[in-house]
Design an enzyme around this catalytic site. Structure first.
Site, PDB file in Angstrom:
ATOM      1  N   ASN A   1      40.197 -52.444 -20.321  1.00  0.00           N
ATOM      2  CA  ASN A   1      38.760 -52.466 -20.585  1.00  0.00           C
ATOM      3  C   ASN A   1      38.259 -51.179 -21.251  1.00  0.00           C
ATOM      4  O   ASN A   1      37.084 -50.824 -21.125  1.00  0.00           O
ATOM      5  CB  ASN A   1      37.962 -52.724 -19.300  1.00  0.00           C
ATOM      6  CG  ASN A   1      38.256 -54.079 -18.695  1.00  0.00           C
ATOM      7  OD1 ASN A   1      39.005 -54.179 -17.727  1.00  0.00           O
ATOM      8  ND2 ASN A   1      37.695 -55.120 -19.255  1.00  0.00           N
ATOM      9  N   GLY A   2      39.162 -50.513 -21.968  1.00  0.00           N
ATOM     10  CA  GLY A   2      38.777 -49.280 -22.645  1.00  0.00           C
ATOM     11  C   GLY A   2      38.235 -49.489 -24.039  1.00  0.00           C
ATOM     12  O   GLY A   2      37.732 -48.538 -24.657  1.00  0.00           O
TER      13      GLY A   2
ATOM     14  N   ASP B   1      52.227 -54.903 -14.979  1.00  0.00           N
ATOM     15  CA  ASP B   1      52.444 -53.583 -15.566  1.00  0.00           C
ATOM     16  C   ASP B   1      53.897 -53.144 -15.516  1.00  0.00           C
ATOM     17  O   ASP B   1      54.216 -52.019 -15.909  1.00  0.00           O
ATOM     18  CB  ASP B   1      51.585 -52.544 -14.835  1.00  0.00           C
ATOM     19  CG  ASP B   1      50.122 -52.932 -14.846  1.00  0.00           C
ATOM     20  OD1 ASP B   1      49.682 -53.524 -13.852  1.00  0.00           O
ATOM     21  OD2 ASP B   1      49.444 -52.654 -15.844  1.00  0.00           O
TER      22      ASP B   1
ATOM     23  N   SER C   1      30.589 -44.680 -28.131  1.00  0.00           N
ATOM     24  CA  SER C   1      30.130 -45.975 -28.634  1.00  0.00           C
ATOM     25  C   SER C   1      31.235 -46.617 -29.476  1.00  0.00           C
ATOM     26  O   SER C   1      32.137 -45.930 -29.974  1.00  0.00           O
ATOM     27  CB  SER C   1      28.868 -45.804 -29.475  1.00  0.00           C
ATOM     28  OG  SER C   1      29.161 -45.164 -30.705  1.00  0.00           O
TER      29      SER C   1
ATOM     30  N   ASP D   1      49.397 -58.737 -25.374  1.00  0.00           N
ATOM     31  CA  ASP D   1      49.047 -59.787 -24.417  1.00  0.00           C
ATOM     32  C   ASP D   1      49.605 -61.148 -24.816  1.00  0.00           C
ATOM     33  O   ASP D   1      49.741 -62.040 -23.959  1.00  0.00           O
ATOM     34  CB  ASP D   1      47.521 -59.897 -24.286  1.00  0.00           C
ATOM     35  CG  ASP D   1      46.933 -58.786 -23.426  1.00  0.00           C
ATOM     36  OD1 ASP D   1      47.713 -57.960 -22.902  1.00  0.00           O
ATOM     37  OD2 ASP D   1      45.698 -58.729 -23.281  1.00  0.00           O
ATOM     38  N   ASP D   2      49.905 -61.338 -26.105  1.00  0.00           N
ATOM     39  CA  ASP D   2      50.436 -62.621 -26.566  1.00  0.00           C
ATOM     40  C   ASP D   2      51.881 -62.850 -26.115  1.00  0.00           C
ATOM     41  O   ASP D   2      52.421 -63.951 -26.313  1.00  0.00           O
ATOM     42  CB  ASP D   2      50.379 -62.708 -28.095  1.00  0.00           C
ATOM     43  CG  ASP D   2      48.953 -62.795 -28.618  1.00  0.00           C
ATOM     44  OD1 ASP D   2      48.055 -63.141 -27.836  1.00  0.00           O
ATOM     45  OD2 ASP D   2      48.742 -62.499 -29.817  1.00  0.00           O
TER      46      ASP D   2
ATOM     47  N   TYR E   1      37.199 -63.206 -16.603  1.00  0.00           N
ATOM     48  CA  TYR E   1      38.545 -63.590 -16.993  1.00  0.00           C
ATOM     49  C   TYR E   1      38.766 -65.075 -16.731  1.00  0.00           C
ATOM     50  O   TYR E   1      38.182 -65.642 -15.793  1.00  0.00           O
ATOM     51  CB  TYR E   1      39.580 -62.786 -16.204  1.00  0.00           C
ATOM     52  CG  TYR E   1      39.673 -61.324 -16.593  1.00  0.00           C
ATOM     53  CD1 TYR E   1      40.486 -60.916 -17.638  1.00  0.00           C
ATOM     54  CD2 TYR E   1      38.948 -60.356 -15.906  1.00  0.00           C
ATOM     55  CE1 TYR E   1      40.573 -59.579 -18.007  1.00  0.00           C
ATOM     56  CE2 TYR E   1      39.027 -59.011 -16.263  1.00  0.00           C
ATOM     57  CZ  TYR E   1      39.840 -58.638 -17.312  1.00  0.00           C
ATOM     58  OH  TYR E   1      39.920 -57.319 -17.662  1.00  0.00           O
TER      59      TYR E   1
ATOM     60  N   THR F   1      40.875 -53.804 -27.849  1.00  0.00           N
ATOM     61  CA  THR F   1      40.815 -55.008 -28.687  1.00  0.00           C
ATOM     62  C   THR F   1      39.655 -54.938 -29.663  1.00  0.00           C
ATOM     63  O   THR F   1      39.792 -55.304 -30.843  1.00  0.00           O
ATOM     64  CB  THR F   1      40.695 -56.256 -27.805  1.00  0.00           C
ATOM     65  OG1 THR F   1      41.812 -56.307 -26.904  1.00  0.00           O
ATOM     66  CG2 THR F   1      40.693 -57.515 -28.660  1.00  0.00           C
TER      67      THR F   1
END
Length: 223
Positions: free
Chosen positions: A12-13, A55, A197, A35-36, A158, A16
């Site tokens: 969540n940084g 992980d 930002s 992730d794929d 999710y 993507t």
């Protein structure tokens, strides 16, 4: 010229979001999302903490005596094969996967644009797996504080919701462990502040990438 960029870091940084904006802006650009390459759910191990080990688990790097991460939840062979296919023939890869041919000609001359091929590899476990570490021309690592990371994680919806206690019991501790292993391996990364930002983060990385590509092109001209 082939240029491979890693966008890694904390969950969540903003990895993507940053990757997608770079993809839309850089020339002849393809993306591989880690992730794929997750294995099916029933093939992912459950660890001593009671959670599935997305992980990975620690191992020893042969010949170096250093810990690194066995990424057991991911099909790393398939991921590396995809990356090697791009390295072998980026033009063929672009044709089969789609390619972005947009770049401001004021930044790179059009002839340079056509000869420049960029691959972005995005994921949360990029820098503890030696075969992957070695393919990057540039590595970026996004960090955010614990409190902000937990807030973002809890606010995100999710498809499969996090079980109770997952963040504190597994997600954050594994991020810390991954970061420590990356440092133990001496991986050279550009640290990014994920609390900036989206525009600030993009501008910093985009400018750095363009400068690095121009420098490599000038070095090539001198040879």
């Amino acid at each position: 010229m082939k240029y491979v960029i890693g966008i890694g870091g904390v969950t969540n940084g903003g990895k993507t979001t940053l990757t997608e904006k770079l993809y839309r802006t850089l020339p002849n650009c393809c993306v591989v999302h880690q992730d794929d390459f997750f294995k099916p759910q029933d093939e992912i191990e459950v660890g001593e903490d009671g959670f599935k080990q997305y992980d990975g688990k620690p191992g020893v790097l042969a010949g170096f005596g250093l810990l690194y991460q066995f990424i057991t939840a991911l099909d790393m062979d398939a991921m590396m094969s995809t990356i090697y296919a791009w390295l072998d023939n980026p033009v063929k890869f672009e044709r089969s996967h789609g390619v972005n041919n947009t770049l401001d000609s004021e930044i790179l001359p059009r002839s340079r644009d056509e000869d420049t091929h960029i691959l972005i590899v995005e994921g949360f476990l990029l820098y503890t797996y030696r075969p992957l570490i070695d393919v990057f021309n540039q590595r970026y690592f996004i960090s955010i504080p614990y409190e902000e990371c937990k807030r973002r994680r809890c606010a995100r919806n999710y498809a499969v919701p996090d079980p109770p206690g997952l963040f504190d019991g597994h997600v954050w501790p594994m991020y810390v462990k991954h970061t420590n292993m990356m440092e133990d391996l001496g991986v050279d990364v550009v640290q990014l502040d994920g609390s900036l930002s989206k525009e600030q983060l993009f501008n910093a990385v985009y400018g750095d990438v363009i400068n690095n590509i121009q420098n490599e092109q000038r070095s090539g001209d001198l040879l």
